[in-house]
Design a protein around this motif. Structure first.
Motif, PDB file in Angstrom:
ATOM      1  N   ASP A   1       0.813  -1.207   0.000  1.00 29.71           N
ATOM      2  CA  ASP A   1       0.000   0.000   0.000  1.00 29.71           C
ATOM      3  C   ASP A   1       0.861   1.278   0.000  1.00 29.71           C
ATOM      4  O   ASP A   1       1.752   1.437   0.837  1.00 29.71           O
ATOM      5  CB  ASP A   1      -0.865  -0.045   1.268  1.00 29.71           C
ATOM      6  CG  ASP A   1      -1.969   0.997   1.247  1.00 29.71           C
ATOM      7  OD1 ASP A   1      -1.872   1.962   0.465  1.00 29.71           O
ATOM      8  OD2 ASP A   1      -2.928   0.828   2.031  1.00 29.71           O
ATOM      9  N   ALA A   2       0.533   2.175  -0.904  1.00 37.46           N
ATOM     10  CA  ALA A   2       1.299   3.423  -1.016  1.00 37.46           C
ATOM     11  C   ALA A   2       1.082   4.349   0.184  1.00 37.46           C
ATOM     12  O   ALA A   2       1.768   5.364   0.317  1.00 37.46           O
ATOM     13  CB  ALA A   2       0.933   4.148  -2.314  1.00 37.46           C
TER      14      ALA A   2
ATOM     15  N   GLU B   1      -9.456  -0.587  -7.293  1.00 36.31           N
ATOM     16  CA  GLU B   1      -8.294   0.268  -7.488  1.00 36.31           C
ATOM     17  C   GLU B   1      -7.422   0.328  -6.235  1.00 36.31           C
ATOM     18  O   GLU B   1      -7.924   0.544  -5.135  1.00 36.31           O
ATOM     19  CB  GLU B   1      -8.794   1.670  -7.852  1.00 36.31           C
ATOM     20  CG  GLU B   1      -7.839   2.422  -8.740  1.00 36.31           C
ATOM     21  CD  GLU B   1      -8.477   3.713  -9.249  1.00 36.31           C
ATOM     22  OE1 GLU B   1      -9.514   3.615  -9.930  1.00 36.31           O
ATOM     23  OE2 GLU B   1      -7.927   4.786  -8.957  1.00 36.31           O
ATOM     24  N   HIS B   2      -6.144   0.140  -6.430  1.00 37.52           N
ATOM     25  CA  HIS B   2      -5.214   0.098  -5.301  1.00 37.52           C
ATOM     26  C   HIS B   2      -3.930   0.794  -5.706  1.00 37.52           C
ATOM     27  O   HIS B   2      -3.342   0.476  -6.737  1.00 37.52           O
ATOM     28  CB  HIS B   2      -4.918  -1.362  -4.934  1.00 37.52           C
ATOM     29  CG  HIS B   2      -4.120  -1.519  -3.682  1.00 37.52           C
ATOM     30  ND1 HIS B   2      -2.988  -2.285  -3.621  1.00 37.52           N
ATOM     31  CD2 HIS B   2      -4.284  -1.003  -2.441  1.00 37.52           C
ATOM     32  CE1 HIS B   2      -2.494  -2.229  -2.387  1.00 37.52           C
ATOM     33  NE2 HIS B   2      -3.258  -1.466  -1.659  1.00 37.52           N
ATOM     34  N   ARG B   3      -3.507   1.750  -4.873  1.00 34.78           N
ATOM     35  CA  ARG B   3      -2.215   2.413  -5.129  1.00 34.78           C
ATOM     36  C   ARG B   3      -1.162   1.711  -4.291  1.00 34.78           C
ATOM     37  O   ARG B   3      -1.328   1.558  -3.082  1.00 34.78           O
ATOM     38  CB  ARG B   3      -2.305   3.896  -4.772  1.00 34.78           C
ATOM     39  CG  ARG B   3      -3.009   4.721  -5.843  1.00 34.78           C
ATOM     40  CD  ARG B   3      -3.463   6.058  -5.312  1.00 34.78           C
ATOM     41  NE  ARG B   3      -2.352   6.884  -4.811  1.00 34.78           N
ATOM     42  CZ  ARG B   3      -1.522   7.573  -5.591  1.00 34.78           C
ATOM     43  NH1 ARG B   3      -1.660   7.550  -6.888  1.00 34.78           N
ATOM     44  NH2 ARG B   3      -0.551   8.310  -5.060  1.00 34.78           N
ATOM     45  N   GLU B   4      -0.089   1.296  -4.942  1.00 37.11           N
ATOM     46  CA  GLU B   4       0.868   0.452  -4.238  1.00 37.11           C
ATOM     47  C   GLU B   4       2.290   0.743  -4.704  1.00 37.11           C
ATOM     48  O   GLU B   4       2.521   1.283  -5.778  1.00 37.11           O
ATOM     49  CB  GLU B   4       0.526  -1.019  -4.466  1.00 37.11           C
ATOM     50  CG  GLU B   4       0.435  -1.370  -5.946  1.00 37.11           C
ATOM     51  CD  GLU B   4      -0.338  -2.648  -6.209  1.00 37.11           C
ATOM     52  OE1 GLU B   4      -1.133  -3.054  -5.355  1.00 37.11           O
ATOM     53  OE2 GLU B   4      -0.133  -3.226  -7.290  1.00 37.11           O
TER      54      GLU B   4
ATOM     55  N   VAL C   1       4.856   4.405  -7.658  1.00 32.95           N
ATOM     56  CA  VAL C   1       3.496   4.236  -7.159  1.00 32.95           C
ATOM     57  C   VAL C   1       2.676   3.740  -8.341  1.00 32.95           C
ATOM     58  O   VAL C   1       2.514   4.450  -9.331  1.00 32.95           O
ATOM     59  CB  VAL C   1       2.911   5.554  -6.625  1.00 32.95           C
ATOM     60  CG1 VAL C   1       1.461   5.341  -6.182  1.00 32.95           C
ATOM     61  CG2 VAL C   1       3.749   6.074  -5.467  1.00 32.95           C
TER      62      VAL C   1
ATOM     63  N   THR D   1      -0.846   2.191  -9.782  1.00 33.66           N
ATOM     64  CA  THR D   1      -2.278   2.048  -9.504  1.00 33.66           C
ATOM     65  C   THR D   1      -2.771   0.827 -10.263  1.00 33.66           C
ATOM     66  O   THR D   1      -2.649   0.753 -11.480  1.00 33.66           O
ATOM     67  CB  THR D   1      -3.057   3.294  -9.934  1.00 33.66           C
ATOM     68  OG1 THR D   1      -2.437   4.430  -9.336  1.00 33.66           O
ATOM     69  CG2 THR D   1      -4.504   3.210  -9.477  1.00 33.66           C
ATOM     70  N   ARG D   2      -3.282  -0.138  -9.495  1.00 31.45           N
ATOM     71  CA  ARG D   2      -3.642  -1.435 -10.077  1.00 31.45           C
ATOM     72  C   ARG D   2      -5.041  -1.813  -9.613  1.00 31.45           C
ATOM     73  O   ARG D   2      -5.422  -1.550  -8.470  1.00 31.45           O
ATOM     74  CB  ARG D   2      -2.642  -2.497  -9.590  1.00 31.45           C
ATOM     75  CG  ARG D   2      -2.890  -3.910 -10.085  1.00 31.45           C
ATOM     76  CD  ARG D   2      -1.790  -4.838  -9.598  1.00 31.45           C
ATOM     77  NE  ARG D   2      -1.768  -4.938  -8.146  1.00 31.45           N
ATOM     78  CZ  ARG D   2      -2.254  -5.971  -7.456  1.00 31.45           C
ATOM     79  NH1 ARG D   2      -2.752  -7.005  -8.083  1.00 31.45           N
ATOM     80  NH2 ARG D   2      -2.218  -5.984  -6.138  1.00 31.45           N
TER      81      ARG D   2
ATOM     82  N   ALA E   1       1.365   4.503 -13.444  1.00 28.41           N
ATOM     83  CA  ALA E   1       2.575   4.328 -12.647  1.00 28.41           C
ATOM     84  C   ALA E   1       3.329   5.651 -12.627  1.00 28.41           C
ATOM     85  O   ALA E   1       3.508   6.293 -13.668  1.00 28.41           O
ATOM     86  CB  ALA E   1       3.457   3.224 -13.217  1.00 28.41           C
ATOM     87  N   GLU E   2       3.716   6.084 -11.432  1.00 31.18           N
ATOM     88  CA  GLU E   2       4.439   7.353 -11.287  1.00 31.18           C
ATOM     89  C   GLU E   2       5.661   7.120 -10.421  1.00 31.18           C
ATOM     90  O   GLU E   2       5.703   6.186  -9.616  1.00 31.18           O
ATOM     91  CB  GLU E   2       3.555   8.386 -10.566  1.00 31.18           C
ATOM     92  CG  GLU E   2       2.199   8.631 -11.196  1.00 31.18           C
ATOM     93  CD  GLU E   2       1.214   9.204 -10.160  1.00 31.18           C
ATOM     94  OE1 GLU E   2       1.190  10.433 -10.040  1.00 31.18           O
ATOM     95  OE2 GLU E   2       0.520   8.420  -9.491  1.00 31.18           O
TER      96      GLU E   2
ATOM     97  N   VAL F   1       5.408  11.816  -6.747  1.00 30.85           N
ATOM     98  CA  VAL F   1       4.148  11.806  -5.997  1.00 30.85           C
ATOM     99  C   VAL F   1       4.342  12.536  -4.672  1.00 30.85           C
ATOM    100  O   VAL F   1       3.536  13.376  -4.284  1.00 30.85           O
ATOM    101  CB  VAL F   1       3.691  10.350  -5.744  1.00 30.85           C
ATOM    102  CG1 VAL F   1       2.503  10.317  -4.806  1.00 30.85           C
ATOM    103  CG2 VAL F   1       3.373   9.672  -7.067  1.00 30.85           C
TER     104      VAL F   1
END
Lengths: 981, 92
Positions: B21-22, B52-55, B68, B70-71, B81-82, B87
């Motif tokens: 988890d981000a 949606e999950h930011r990881e 980061v 997002t999947r 993806a960043e 971020v």
């Protein structure tokens, strides 16, 4: 012999093989199944549960019955489908799953007991009493389970892994697949065409259909030649695409040399990971059968398979040419088989068509509105019962083809949980709209099984797929073809009182499905597990849909309402050997070698794995008989003279930037920003949850430049954590990190004579205690100009240094130090002596920093600075953590020659030994040649206040208890005078 | 899986190490009154969304960027993806 004329076999290349010890002949191009059939062999194995005699049922990888053991010795391979086993000269095959000869299997008694082996048998029978589970039931089931047997010898063959990237992956090289590959190939796209067969063409090689009014093989050959001439197309036969993974990644196994007696210099199989922008699923279709009474006798097979054996392999399904063949069908397709068999000169008794208005395409008898209601023949079919309007009659036949319609091979399309959808016109499930992204089903796999429509569909699918990735492909001139008649009715099974098999390999009958229904196991997932339907090695390719239809009938629901199970990889079985891909033995994972590895080898060192590294463990000398003798000598050499140890494996991170000090303040629990240039400080890192994580040293080489070290095991992890902190927590800090573990060879020079030794290699560098005190560091040159770094740090407790040079000079440096130190008694030492030295000094290592201990437990509580925030600082002050009173102590065996093993638990003398009285545990233990006795380190409740107490170390696993005295962890030089000498 | 690295393009996920988890980027302020409670949440609690999950992914066998990503956890579709440092910079 029942060999027919024609076929795609090379009659000029005869091959000898044996089956159950008997010699037979086949031809190049045969499979084991086709060769056996052509030799009049129908009986090929025994079923799993009832040990019923079984013959070949299909002509491809869907085969449920003809499972054999191939080869002998270490290459013996069980559960191989005879239908996809290419014949080679000298092939040795045996049937499996029988006790005694195949014709008289003693386990066939199971068949008489079949009333007791009903659906859910295992769940019902092996429940009570519980005490029987492990002692009786499990061994019994294990003995009975499984089909073939293993050689129990190591696999002698090599396997490999490969990676491919392409624009378009075409799965299947039949009509649709060839059209798709040619369309894409001509458009200049990177194409991979994979087919599980050894020949291209798919069903085209098994049908009598003409293309451009000539044999289909002519067109296949011309397409193959063109594809081979295109540099952008890769044809992979004997290659099964077994799974669809995320984002266009496909798993495939190429059977490189399964078709050879021995692989020679080739690998046996290759695991391919294919990354494809788009894919066309042209996997064809699998024929289904219609269960009827006693439908599992050898000689009963899929009509399409019969046609394939006749057309491609010139093999007749009967034992003798004089035996007649019957076809049982619910549609036009069965009639095609009759026509093809007649064209090949086989004797066709007639076609039993369930439809009242059955057509007739040629000169054969048609039994319209009739069904097959029984069979006879113990080891092979001799007669069938045909029933029409309630009147039955027996007919002598040697083989029966069953044509129940075709199921598109939707498997790959449902690997991402895409549900197939029911097509009422086709009476089959076709790929649904929610299949894997970028995968386009085409041809028979999409329900378009007519030759003409498959060709067109394959071409169209390729054009669509390529347009999605910006490649323009043009239509190609397809060969003239037609769609054969394919009318059929929804007829699924012949009702009756006798057993009618649905799943042959797992012996699931219509009755079992009815029982499952009665017991309320009606959802398809429950049906599967209760009856084991579709759970054998063939994964129910020929049985799933028929079973669904039976269940639908019982529940009064439609088939789509009943639902279908979806598929997951692999499409067909994949050997564990190829999944390993050759990563076995020493190749299991990369081994990292230190710069002095070759030198240490030449000294006769023993090595030990430390994380990914091989490190010298100790250096035995002539005359030394035990490892302890060697280690004791090495330890004493360090304590009295000078020792050399390669410590390159410790992680090194180069930290640079204006905020480097601040950054390290946040990474380490103690202060690093205040460190003076030219000095080194011990550092302790915590995890964010407050536990001790890793330790090492920080050397400040310049105001904005630190070199920090980590433990060997955590080198990668700590570096990852530092990058995380830098990029994800505090990107505003001006700091840059790089791992330099491999860039610098580092050698510990330890012992009272270390300064003298180093003075002989440094270039005009003042090593005096005043100029270069304990914990100093510097860049310098040695050996006339070689750049180096020197750190005055000590893991052993002696006057010691670590010297680093560019990795490529590590070997030479070790040699130079040994030469220069010969008169000083310079002694190489390994990880064992290193461990003894640090235990004697009371330094923590991996056993103490095991992830469950805190700074306080290590006696380093004061290092966690309260003046600043650092990773883990807040959590380390949590009440439960702070209240832990276990402390690191030294422990000395009361009887010096008695060792307490690491891992032993500590108890007060005389106390009951259980969890409630546990006082801590031993982390490290060794023989100390310095103290002439066994010593240990351990964590003890209130250990810091219990010096001099006698306690007990208990090792219940080995029934050992040892009395120990609690002492300071610093067994050697507690004041640290030697370090500062 | 393929991860669209913002600097390097599509890269195989085998080159990356997954962290999770981000929200791990939002480290609490150690000087706050309730720092210990905040850190307990930070260290031990994660959302586990279906969708949606930011990881965080570390390009360990590559350029050592933390990303980061997002999947969609239900389909594995990568929605973006960043660079984590970008971020974090944007948050600041």
């Amino acid at each position: 012999m029942t060999r027919l004329t024609g076929g795609l076999i090379d009659r000029n290349a005869p091959l000898n093989f044996t089956f159950n010890g008997k010699a037979y002949k086949g031809f190049q191009g045969d499979t084991l199944a086709s060769a056996l059939l052509a030799n009049g062999v129908q009986l090929m194995g025994r079923s799993f549960k009832y040990h019923r005699p079984r013959g070949v049922f299909a002509a491809g990888s869907e085969e449920p019955n003809a499972m054999v053991e191939l080869r002998t010795g270490a290459r013996q391979e069980p559960n191989t489908r005879a239908t996809v086993t290419e014949l080679f000269d000298g092939l040795i095959a045996r049937s499996q799953n029988h006790v005694g000869p195949l014709e008289r299997d003693f386990m066939a008694v199971n068949d008489l007991l079949s009333p007791f082996f009903a659906a859910g048998f295992y769940y019902k029978t092996f429940m009570w009493p519980k005490v029987f589970w492990e002692k009786l039931y499990e061994p019994m089931i294990r003995k009975a389970a499984g089909l073939g047997s293993l050689s129990m010898l190591p696999d002698p063959d090599d396997y490999d892994k490969g990676f491919l990237h392409c624009d378009l992956l075409v799965v299947g090289g039949g009509a649709a697949g060839l059209a798709a590959a040619l369309t894409a190939g001509r458009a200049g796209a990177e194409v991979v065409l994979a087919d599980e067969d050894f020949a291209l063409g798919g069903r085209l090689t098994m049908e009598s259909d003409l293309l451009n009014e000539a044999a289909a093989t002519d067109w296949i050959a011309s397409v193959k030649a063109e594809l081979e001439s295109l540099p952008n197309v890769r044809i992979m036969t004997r290659t099964t695409v077994f799974g669809v993974y995320d984002h266009g990644i496909y798993g495939a196994v190429e059977r490189v040399s399964d078709h050879l007696a021995v692989p020679g210099d080739k690998v046996r199989q290759t695991l391919w990971r294919i990354t494809a922008k788009r894919a066309v699923l042209a996997a064809g279709a699998t024929e289904r059968h219609m269960p009827f009474a006693d439908n599992d006798r050898p000689g009963v097979m899929l009509a399409g398979a019969m046609r394939a054996y006749a057309n491609r392999w010139a093999a007749s399904p009967v034992k003798r040419d004089s035996d007649a063949i019957a076809i049982f069908t619910n549609g036009d397709d069965g009639h095609r088989t009759a026509m093809d068999l007649i064209a090949k000169g086989a004797k066709v008794m007639g076609v039993i068509d369930a439809r009242e208005a059955a057509p007739r395409f040629g000169d054969y008898d048609v039994y319209a509105g009739a069904t097959v209601t029984g069979t006879k023949g113990r080891l092979g079919l001799t007669s069938i019962e045909i029933t029409r309007n309630g009147r039955s009659q027996w007919h002598n036949v040697g083989a029966l083809g069953v044509a129940g319609g075709w199921n598109p091979n939707v498997h790959l399309a449902s690997h991402h949980r895409g549900r197939p959808v029911w097509d009422d016109n086709l009476l089959a499930f076709v790929p649904g709209p929610n299949g894997p992204q970028g995968l386009i089903p085409a041809g028979a796999a999409a329900g378009k099984g007519g030759t003409a429509e498959a060709l067109t569909d394959g071409m169209t699918a390729a054009i669509t797929a390529l347009s999605e990735i910006g490649v323009t492909a043009s239509e190609i001139a397809l060969p003239q073809a037609e769609n054969m008649p394919s009318e059929q009715v929804a007829f699924w099974h012949v009702p009756g009182k006798k057993r009618a098999w649905v799943d042959f390999q797992n012996d699931v009958t219509v009755k079992d499905i009815a029982l499952a229904h009665k017991e309320n196991m009606t959802p398809v997932e429950h049906l599967k597990r209760w009856t084991t339907l579709g759970m054998a090695t063939d994964q129910g390719k020929t049985s799933n849909i028929s079973a669904l239809a039976v269940m639908a009938e019982l529940t009064g629901k439609s088939i789509p309402e009943t639902g279908t199970t979806i598929f997951r990889p692999p499409y067909t079985g994949v050997s564990l050997g190829v999944l390993g891909g050759g990563d076995t033995g020493p190749l299991f994972r990369p081994r990292r070698l230190t710069p002095t590895h070759g030198w240490a080898e030449a000294q006769g060192a023993e090595f030990v794995e430390v994380g990914p590294w091989m490190r010298a463990q100790y250096f035995p000398r002539a005359g030394e008989t035990t490892w302890r003798e060697t280690v004791d000598r090495e330890v004493l050499a360090v304590r009295s003279g000078v020792g050399l140890c390669d410590v390159t494996t410790l992680g090194k991170v180069d930290v640079q930037g204006a905020d480097a000090g601040e950054f390290l303040n946040r990474m380490y629990s103690n202060m690093m920003g205040t460190l003076k240039v030219g000095m080194v400080r011990y550092g302790l890192m915590l995890r964010e949850d407050g536990h001790a994580y890793d330790d090492g040293t920080c050397a400040r080489m310049a105001e904005d430049h630190y070199v920090v070290t980590t433990t060997t095991a955590n080198a990668g992890l700590v570096y990852r954590q530092m990058e995380f902190a830098h990029q994800c927590l505090w990107p505003e800090l001006d700091v840059q990190l790089i791992s330099t573990t491999d860039a610098w060879a580092q050698i510990a020079v330890a012992g009272p004579k270390s300064r003298e030794l180093l003075s002989r290699i440094v270039d005009e560098f003042d090593l005096s205690n005043e100029a270069f005190p304990f914990m100093a560091c510097s860049e310098l040159t040695i050996c006339n100009g070689l750049r180096a770094r020197l750190f005055r740090i000590s893991f052993s407790g002696e006057l010691a240094y670590e010297i680093a040079v560019p990795a490529r000079y590590g070997h030479a440096l070790m040699q130079r130090l040994m030469e220069q130190g010969a008169d000083l008694g310079a002694t190489p030492y390994g990880t064992e002596a290193l461990a003894v030295l640090r235990i004697e000094k009371g330094h923590a290592a991996g056993a103490e920093l095991n992830g469950q201990t805190t700074a306080q437990m290590l006696g380093l509580g004061k290092m966690v600075s309260a003046k600043k925030d650092s990773i883990g600082a807040v959590m380390s002050r949590r009440e439960g953590m702070a209240a832990d009173k276990r402390r690191l102590v030294g422990l000395k065996s009361i009887e010096p020659q008695k060792q307490a093993m690491a891992g032993s638990h500590l108890f007060t003398e005389g106390a009951v030994q259980d969890m409630s009285t546990d006082q801590g545990w031993l982390t490290s233990s060794c023989y100390s040649p310095h103290l002439n006795g066994y010593i240990a380190l351990g964590f003890l409740e209130n250990g810091d206040t219990r010096m001099g107490e006698i306690i007990v170390a208990a090792n219940p696993v080995e029934g050992q208890t040892v009395k120990l005295e609690v002492v300071s962890a610093h067994f050697v030089d507690p004041e640290g005078g030697r370090l500062r000498a | 899986m393929l991860i669209p690295h913002p600097l390097l393009g599509l890269r195989d996920s085998q080159e990356f190490t997954y962290l999770g988890d981000a929200s791990l980027m939002q480290r609490p302020d150690a000087s706050a009154q309730n720092a210990e409670a905040e850190f307990c949440d930070y260290v031990f609690l994660r959302d586990n969304p279906a969708g949606e999950h930011r990881e965080l992914w570390f390009h360990e066998q590559g350029d050592r960027s933390w990303l980061v990503v997002t999947r969609d956890t239900t389909t594995h579709e990568i929605l973006g993806a960043e660079l984590a440092s970008d971020v974090k910079g944007a948050v600041k």
